[in-house]
Design an enzyme around this catalytic site. Structure first.
Site, PDB file in Angstrom:
ATOM      1  N   LYS B 155     -13.502 -22.395  45.951  1.00  0.00           N
ATOM      2  CA  LYS B 155     -13.165 -23.771  45.587  1.00  0.00           C
ATOM      3  C   LYS B 155     -12.410 -24.344  46.782  1.00  0.00           C
ATOM      4  O   LYS B 155     -11.286 -23.928  47.081  1.00  0.00           O
ATOM      5  CB  LYS B 155     -12.324 -23.788  44.318  1.00  0.00           C
ATOM      6  N   GLY B 210      -1.247 -20.931  46.797  1.00  0.00           N
ATOM      7  CA  GLY B 210      -0.797 -22.308  46.665  1.00  0.00           C
ATOM      8  C   GLY B 210       0.485 -22.405  45.874  1.00  0.00           C
ATOM      9  O   GLY B 210       1.283 -21.462  45.852  1.00  0.00           O
ATOM     10  N   SER B 211       0.667 -23.545  45.211  1.00  0.00           N
ATOM     11  CA  SER B 211       1.939 -23.808  44.550  1.00  0.00           C
ATOM     12  C   SER B 211       2.075 -23.034  43.240  1.00  0.00           C
ATOM     13  O   SER B 211       1.081 -22.646  42.619  1.00  0.00           O
ATOM     14  CB  SER B 211       2.075 -25.298  44.260  1.00  0.00           C
ATOM     15  N   GLY B 215      -0.890 -22.623  40.538  1.00  0.00           N
ATOM     16  CA  GLY B 215      -1.256 -21.225  40.348  1.00  0.00           C
ATOM     17  C   GLY B 215      -1.034 -20.771  38.917  1.00  0.00           C
ATOM     18  O   GLY B 215      -1.856 -20.056  38.339  1.00  0.00           O
ATOM     19  N   GLU B 234      -1.084 -16.096  44.677  1.00  0.00           N
ATOM     20  CA  GLU B 234       0.053 -16.005  45.598  1.00  0.00           C
ATOM     21  C   GLU B 234       0.714 -17.363  45.531  1.00  0.00           C
ATOM     22  O   GLU B 234       0.144 -18.350  45.971  1.00  0.00           O
ATOM     23  CB  GLU B 234      -0.477 -15.648  46.991  1.00  0.00           C
ATOM     24  N   CYS B 271       4.306 -19.942  53.251  1.00  0.00           N
ATOM     25  CA  CYS B 271       4.870 -19.379  52.027  1.00  0.00           C
ATOM     26  C   CYS B 271       5.968 -18.367  52.364  1.00  0.00           C
ATOM     27  O   CYS B 271       6.724 -17.968  51.494  1.00  0.00           O
ATOM     28  CB  CYS B 271       3.795 -18.735  51.178  1.00  0.00           C
ATOM     29  N   GLU B 357      12.036 -23.144  46.100  1.00  0.00           N
ATOM     30  CA  GLU B 357      11.202 -23.358  47.272  1.00  0.00           C
ATOM     31  C   GLU B 357      11.057 -24.853  47.579  1.00  0.00           C
ATOM     32  O   GLU B 357      10.797 -25.653  46.686  1.00  0.00           O
ATOM     33  CB  GLU B 357       9.805 -22.756  47.038  1.00  0.00           C
TER      34      GLU B 357
END
Lengths: 483, 483
Positions: B155, B210-211, B215, B234, B271, B357
């Site tokens: 994707k 990603g976020s 996620g 992740e 990240c 984060e």
């Protein structure tokens, strides 16, 4: 004999104390050198062995599984504990991997990186009804989690509460004498305590053996926590057996007799019970079954299982295309083995209705016309713990059938039977959903320990600050993979 | 340059075709000998290398990451593909394990049991915004899934659609010339197509970078399917850095300068960006920061990231106990690095508000009075991809600090910086939630392949019907663990 009050539902206050103690125990137990966990596991094994005569009696009273079978299950339980003691002593399970610094690494200078597996934290184990020793209080999940370095909270199964309490007492005593940290192990009673433990932030994994319905509900709980945790559920399986034409022709009567032994073993109350037997219509194996199946009634584990067995048999029997082949002579309380029959054409028309687990001494014999239908069935079945081929070495269909079954099952057997799961290094007791909720893991065999571990890498950490497993001098004497 | 229409949202019909083709490709690709997948991976690597000049230009246009950085990322991407080619050639990843039959096995006669890892099935990979090559169309997830034997549906990330289409074209061409099965790889566009792919019964795993918010939503989808599938997400990480008193005293200016380099690298869009720096209040490191931090503005990946960065900085800045140390000179469009400051007492009072984060060039400096507060902070933080100690060999606190951090992070560093994740055997890029949704796995390094595999055991299967990896003669020449 244990007093009844000991098996009352655990209160929230008691659970709080248990989880708090488990958290405290984790810091100590996880830091103990793996090999130093071995004497504790062995102490539990010896204590269970010594208490076996007493425990087997209670187990038989509560499960009706029979003392012979229960003694055998105790042998397995004790063996598992000792095998995990050996696993942690050998240390290969830590998968210690060392990449020394490498300035010429092609993607750019590589730092010193060292990785090993470390314990997850407190684990909640949901005990099974059908293995009161081997998948219960001190069973494989408990043994592998303790070996991994994780405290264990067992949610006792309601089918054998007195045995659970008595076993817990033995385990507690052994742990205390062997110097295990306080709180390393405990047993809780009641559905609510189990759910509360699984959703508590201090618990870092769940393990379960039981029905698809109960297992899925717990999996959903574990996955929907604010911090989702891994949930290792061993759920249901039909364990189909595929008999080729050549095998049926050459070994028909032996196959039928071994099949009957396998599907009635332990009153059919195994997750590996063969629930479907595919046979060539031409070979007449179906005609051998009525005589081969014992008509004596079997006592099932408990009233709930009796009721759900009766319901599941009725439902399957009433499905279009299914007929009764053997119904035996059940008593009011106890069923006798039931064999239903259908054809592969019917099965392929509606696999969801016909490929269904019935927990207890029932099975479905499926007659096929052409061997190619075996491949079609292999393609439509869903995830299984096991799939078995009864074949001959010169069967041309065998290679393709085995490849297809390997895509659906955790274990593929040839000319043996799925019941009786050996505890070894290469064993795999798992499989795609709905066989399990975690197809990459096994609940039987030495690899079961890895469910309760996660990798940690250390970058550029000096020797004296590294875990001993990752030091150059290798003080634990374990296998290290050095690049 | 690719035409715009190629990046339109994938229609349900197109997705159906993609998933159908992936399913067909699985039967062929999964059965190919692992070593025979290597030339295909190498062909993709070489094709990307050849197309790099063109792709890097598109990538820079869409992400503003700069051509130097993007060229470096391409080196990593190509290296990953070649490293996995080596992994499948060596075959250790299959973990071939053989227990020959043993009549004297203590729990009862042991059958011949052989286990290896086999591919799961089609995988959907959700590409990341911040690594348009290394965690995107032909990045680490794609490389490891293909190597494992799984078809891949990527994707594409909406942040670099033209690059995704152009990369896909290169990959498609390479796969075709190398003789890969039709349908082995495809790219889809649009949120709906991604969700539909993840919930399709033909897809057997998901991988995501990603976020935390996105996620978690996808994890929930994967877990709530009728057949839940593993989802390797992740997500987010604060990557705290703990500076001991001795290190601050002996190397203060160097630590500050390296820290600034690390948290501003790639405009802080990693990240593994260090989002918290714990320093002793006494050492005056905070006073060095204003001069060390560049005041020039950085261009972020896209408008969405700019907006969420501004919001996250504002929220953290407005939290009780937080003050601004460096705010730089941002332009209307582009922020300049921001350093906020607080104390460990404030952090320990409300870790949820302060340990957060912020994706982009912002960080929080936390001053502590006593080194024991470092241990307290290590105890309250949640799951992290990395945790770093800047210490000295004679630091008495170091051993305990590292043990505590190993319980919270996937990678623990000593006197290095978490940005710049090397691709090696011992690398671990993972960690407890919310760092990832699957703490037992890694998305970087050779072990990443195991995410897309599951074990299958073969019991009593004759040599000619076994997968080659498990035969006695070992025709693949791979490591076999024989009991």
């Amino acid at each position: 004999m244990t007093d009844a009050w000991m098996t009352d539902a655990t209160t929230p206050q008691e659970l709080e104390h248990t989880l708090d103690a488990a958290t405290g125990a984790f810091e100590q137990w996880s830091r103990r050198r793996p090999a130093d966990r071995a004497p504790v596991l062995r102490a539990v094994a010896s204590a269970l062995e010594a208490a076996a005569p007493k425990l087997v009696v209670i187990a038989d009273e509560e499960t009706s599984l029979g003392q012979d079978r229960l003694r055998g299950e105790m042998v397995r339980t004790v063996f598992q504990l000792r095998l995990f003691a050996q696993v942690v002593t050998e240390g290969e399970y830590l998968r210690a991997t060392i990449d020394p610094a490498d300035p010429s690494w092609p993607m750019g200078p590589r730092p010193d990186l060292r990785r090993m597996l470390e314990p997850l934290g407190p684990v909640v184990v949901f005990a099974a009804s059908n293995f009161p020793f081997a998948f219960s209080v001190a069973g494989g999940d408990t043994a592998s989690a303790l070996a991994a370095g994780c405290p264990v909270v067992v949610k006792a199964h309601s089918g054998h509460p007195r045995l659970s309490a008595a076993t817990a007492e033995v385990v507690h005593g052994a742990l205390r004498s062997a110097g295990a940290p306080e709180g390393l192990f405990d047993v809780v009673f009641g559905t609510e305590a189990g759910r509360a433990a699984l959703t508590d932030p201090r618990v870092k994994a769940g393990a379960f053996t039981g029905s698809t319905e109960a297992g899925r509900a717990l999996f959903d709980l574990a996955a929907s926590r604010p911090e989702p945790i891994p949930f290792f559920g061993e759920l249901g399986s039909v364990n189909p057996v595929f008999v080729t034409k050549a095998a049926a022709e050459r070994r028909g009567p032996a196959i039928v007799s071994e099949f009957v032994g396998s599907f009635t073993l332990g009153a059919g109350q195994f997750c590996t019970k063969p629930g479907i037997l595919l046979v060539p219509a031409s070979a007449g194996l179906v005609d051998l079954l009525p005589e081969a199946v014992p008509s004596t009634p079997f006592t099932l584990l408990n009233e709930r299982i009796r009721a759900s067995y009766a319901g599941a048999v009725r439902e399957l029997r009433d499905t279009a295309g299914v007929r009764v082949l053997v119904s035996g002579t059940p008593t009011a309380a106890d069923p006798s083995p039931t064999v239903l029959r259908t054809t592969s054409a019917e099965l392929l028309r509606d696999p969801e209705a016909l490929v269904r687990e019935v927990f207890g001494p029932a099975t479905l014999v499926v007659e096929y016309a052409e061997e190619s239908e075996l491949l079609e069935v292999a393609r439509v079945i869903d995830g299984q713990l096991t799939a078995t081929v009864q074949g001959e070495d010169d069967d041309t269909i065998a290679a393709e059938l085995i490849r297809l079954l390997a895509a659906k099952a955790g274990r593929v057997l040839w000319n043996q039977w799925p019941t009786g799961v050996s505890v070894t290094h290469a064993q795999q007791h798992g499989g795609p959903y709905p066989a399990t909720t975690a197809p990459a893991t096994t609940s039987v065999g030495t690899e079961a320990i890895s469910r309760f571990l996660r990798p940690v890498a250390y970058q550029n950490v000096p020797q004296h600050l590294l875990p001993p497993a990752l030091r150059d001098e290798n003080p634990l004497g374990i296998p290290q993979r050095v690049s």
